[in-house]
Design a protein around this motif. Structure first.
Motif, PDB file in Angstrom:
ATOM      1  N   ILE A   2       5.116  -3.089   6.001  1.00 42.34           N
ATOM      2  CA  ILE A   2       4.329  -2.945   4.760  1.00 42.34           C
ATOM      3  C   ILE A   2       5.149  -3.418   3.568  1.00 42.34           C
ATOM      4  O   ILE A   2       4.649  -4.134   2.703  1.00 42.34           O
ATOM      5  CB  ILE A   2       3.853  -1.486   4.585  1.00 42.34           C
ATOM      6  N   ILE A   3       6.399  -3.035   3.534  1.00 42.40           N
ATOM      7  CA  ILE A   3       7.275  -3.449   2.430  1.00 42.40           C
ATOM      8  C   ILE A   3       7.437  -4.969   2.432  1.00 42.40           C
ATOM      9  O   ILE A   3       7.378  -5.616   1.380  1.00 42.40           O
ATOM     10  CB  ILE A   3       8.630  -2.719   2.523  1.00 42.40           C
ATOM     11  N   MET A   4       7.605  -5.566   3.616  1.00 40.68           N
ATOM     12  CA  MET A   4       7.772  -7.019   3.711  1.00 40.68           C
ATOM     13  C   MET A   4       6.507  -7.760   3.282  1.00 40.68           C
ATOM     14  O   MET A   4       6.584  -8.911   2.847  1.00 40.68           O
ATOM     15  CB  MET A   4       8.162  -7.412   5.129  1.00 40.68           C
ATOM     16  N   ALA A   5       5.364  -7.116   3.386  1.00 42.93           N
ATOM     17  CA  ALA A   5       4.092  -7.718   2.966  1.00 42.93           C
ATOM     18  C   ALA A   5       3.813  -7.402   1.486  1.00 42.93           C
ATOM     19  O   ALA A   5       2.661  -7.413   1.051  1.00 42.93           O
ATOM     20  CB  ALA A   5       2.955  -7.208   3.839  1.00 42.93           C
ATOM     21  N   ASP A   6       4.865  -7.141   0.735  1.00 42.74           N
ATOM     22  CA  ASP A   6       4.770  -6.823  -0.700  1.00 42.74           C
ATOM     23  C   ASP A   6       3.912  -5.592  -0.963  1.00 42.74           C
ATOM     24  O   ASP A   6       3.256  -5.493  -1.999  1.00 42.74           O
ATOM     25  CB  ASP A   6       4.229  -8.014  -1.499  1.00 42.74           C
ATOM     26  N   ARG A   7       3.879  -4.669   0.014  1.00 42.46           N
ATOM     27  CA  ARG A   7       3.146  -3.407  -0.121  1.00 42.46           C
ATOM     28  C   ARG A   7       1.668  -3.621  -0.423  1.00 42.46           C
ATOM     29  O   ARG A   7       1.030  -2.839  -1.121  1.00 42.46           O
ATOM     30  CB  ARG A   7       3.785  -2.506  -1.178  1.00 42.46           C
ATOM     31  N   ARG A   8       1.126  -4.714   0.135  1.00 45.08           N
ATOM     32  CA  ARG A   8      -0.273  -5.076  -0.126  1.00 45.08           C
ATOM     33  C   ARG A   8      -0.953  -5.428   1.190  1.00 45.08           C
ATOM     34  O   ARG A   8      -0.430  -6.237   1.957  1.00 45.08           O
ATOM     35  CB  ARG A   8      -0.300  -6.266  -1.077  1.00 45.08           C
TER      36      ARG A   8
END
Length: 164
Positions: free
Chosen positions: A119-125
């Motif tokens: 999730i963090i690697m996906a810019d939390r989006r």
């Protein structure tokens, strides 16, 4: 529409929007921080989490799933139309193929930790409703994640199609 007529993903998105999604609210930021950092029993003691459990019809037998869901939804900062697996993969993946394979094999606490990192690697989006539905039915979601990660739509289940 009653909660019973809505999908688990739609229920979770509504809950996320109300309790966590409004990041301009100090209460939403505080709840998200508590859910991200708290021990499982502390997560279960949050009134908002109990609201989510009631809305989803989750009881003590699925407490671990509820804790995982609440903690991971607290990591998401922005609802997006793209499912998390699509945001992670594609032509230029932000999550390497090897890390994705590890995520697909993970269970329990390892799944939670790897999903949090994803999730963090996906810019939390990502699509909050899709993420919630997938987390609640993880075994069934894994094959679909593989197709989404590699940029393809999952094949339709032809046994469910009606002949006209």
């Amino acid at each position: 529409m009653s909660d019973q007529a809505r999908t688990p993903g739609a229920i979770a998105l509504g809950w996320w929007s109300t309790h966590i999604g409004a990041r301009d609210s100090a209460a939403a930021r505080a709840l998200a921080a508590r859910l991200r950092r708290a021990a499982p029993m502390a997560v279960l003691c949050e009134p908002a989490v109990q609201d989510l459990a009631r809305a989803l019809g989750i009881g003590p037998a699925r407490a671990q799933d509820l804790v995982r869901l609440a903690g991971l939804l607290a990591e998401v900062r922005e609802h997006d139309s793209a499912p998390l697996a699509r945001r992670l993969g594609g032509a230029e993946p932000v999550l390497s193929h090897l890390r994705f394979q590890r995520l697909m094999r993970a269970e329990g606490d390892e799944l939670t930790a790897l999903m949090r990192r994803a999730i963090i690697m996906a810019d939390r989006r990502c699509n909050v409703a899709a993420l919630a539905g997938d987390l609640l039915h993880w075994e069934a979601a894994r094959p679909r994640w593989c197709f989404h990660y590699f940029g393809a739509d999952a094949p339709r289940d032809e046994s469910k199609e009606t002949i006209e």
